[in-house]
Design a protein around this motif. Structure first.
Motif, PDB file in Angstrom:
ATOM      1  N   ASN A  33       0.818  -1.211   0.000  1.00 33.85           N
ATOM      2  CA  ASN A  33       0.000   0.000   0.000  1.00 33.85           C
ATOM      3  C   ASN A  33       0.850   1.257   0.000  1.00 33.85           C
ATOM      4  OD1 ASN A  33      -2.294  -1.550   0.007  1.00 33.85           O
ATOM      5  ND2 ASN A  33      -2.729  -1.286   2.198  1.00 33.85           N
ATOM      6  N   TYR A  34       2.047   1.148   0.535  1.00 37.64           N
ATOM      7  CA  TYR A  34       2.975   2.286   0.557  1.00 37.64           C
ATOM      8  C   TYR A  34       3.620   2.490  -0.811  1.00 37.64           C
ATOM      9  CZ  TYR A  34       6.114   5.588   2.902  1.00 37.64           C
ATOM     10  OH  TYR A  34       6.774   6.724   3.307  1.00 37.64           O
ATOM     11  N   GLY A  35       3.471   1.516  -1.679  1.00 32.34           N
ATOM     12  CA  GLY A  35       4.037   1.615  -3.023  1.00 32.34           C
ATOM     13  C   GLY A  35       5.438   1.064  -3.146  1.00 32.34           C
ATOM     14  N   MET A  36       5.839   0.220  -2.193  1.00 26.92           N
ATOM     15  CA  MET A  36       7.188  -0.336  -2.237  1.00 26.92           C
ATOM     16  C   MET A  36       7.277  -1.466  -3.266  1.00 26.92           C
ATOM     17  SD  MET A  36       8.330  -0.268   1.789  1.00 26.92           S
ATOM     18  CE  MET A  36      10.048  -0.650   1.420  1.00 26.92           C
ATOM     19  N   LYS A  37       8.483  -1.701  -3.727  1.00 32.79           N
ATOM     20  CA  LYS A  37       8.744  -2.745  -4.720  1.00 32.79           C
ATOM     21  C   LYS A  37       9.335  -3.955  -4.018  1.00 32.79           C
ATOM     22  CE  LYS A  37      11.711  -3.735  -8.721  1.00 32.79           C
ATOM     23  NZ  LYS A  37      12.775  -3.182  -9.602  1.00 32.79           N
TER      24      LYS A  37
END
Length: 219
Positions: free
Chosen positions: A170-174
């Motif tokens: 949800n934080y947009g991490m890969k």
């Protein structure tokens, strides 16, 4: 798990301010250049170092890097400090401090790898904000990690692992690596794995060890 208080550990921490920062003031900048022989080396930090098996082993294996172990409990921090002093681990510095203040203690974009090993799962919903993979902590990690840096997380707690996957996503991490049974994997990540005290105990009981590596995506 809170350890029984050991007076010798508190005494040792007070006697060695050159090796461990004890509850540093967030308003005072820490001079890391003075605390390491060469602060230009790649830097790794472990938040919640426990008794220190992981961070001391890793520091001995990689003299080409610098390491910082952050541990809130004074007794545990004292145990790590004793190992550091007895074994002469010069590329390791310690902090007895709250991880919530990590962004105050380190320069922005200074950390190459940040380790979260067997963090307290805080299973109750009302304690979600205390989990070290909650979004407010991710904000802090993003500040101190280099753009090319990454986070490595291990736990035996499936609930925390699943929560962390969702939180980081949800934080947009890969995600660079995800494992639901690290000790039975046959890959490079498993081959170079360094166990923590808790990890060894849980794995001996047959519990699967969950692991993920992830990085922040630059805007």
């Amino acid at each position: 798990m809170r350890l029984r208080n050991k007076p010798w550990a508190q005494k040792l921490v007070k006697e060695h301010p050159e090796a461990i920062l004890n509850e540093p003031n967030i308003d005072e900048k820490i001079n890391w250049e003075e605390r390491f022989a060469d602060f230009s080396k790649p830097l790794a930090i472990e938040i919640g170092s426990g008794k220190g098996q992981f961070i001391t082993t890793l520091a001995k294996q990689h003299p080409e890097m610098n390491f910082i172990g952050v541990e809130l409990q004074t007794t545990a921090a004292g145990m790590i400090l004793r190992t550091k002093l007895e074994e002469g681990i010069d590329n390791l510095q310690l902090m007895c401090a709250d991880a919530a203040n990590i962004a105050y203690y380190l320069p922005e974009n200074s950390v190459d790898v940040l380790y979260l090993n067997f963090s307290d799962p805080w299973p109750k919903t009302r304690h979600e904000k205390r989990r070290l993979t909650y979004k407010s902590f991710l904000d802090k990690y993003r500040k101190v990690l280099k753009p090319e840096g990454h986070l490595e997380f291990k736990t035996d707690n499936r609930g925390l692992f699943e929560y962390s996957l969702v939180s980081l996503n949800n934080y947009g991490m890969k995600f660079e690596h995800v494992s639901v049974d690290l000790h039975h994997d046959e890959d490079e990540i498993a081959a170079r794995n360094v166990e923590t005290e808790y990890e060894h105990k849980f794995a001996e009981k047959g519990n699967p060890i969950y692991c993920l590596h992830a990085s922040f995506v630059e805007e």
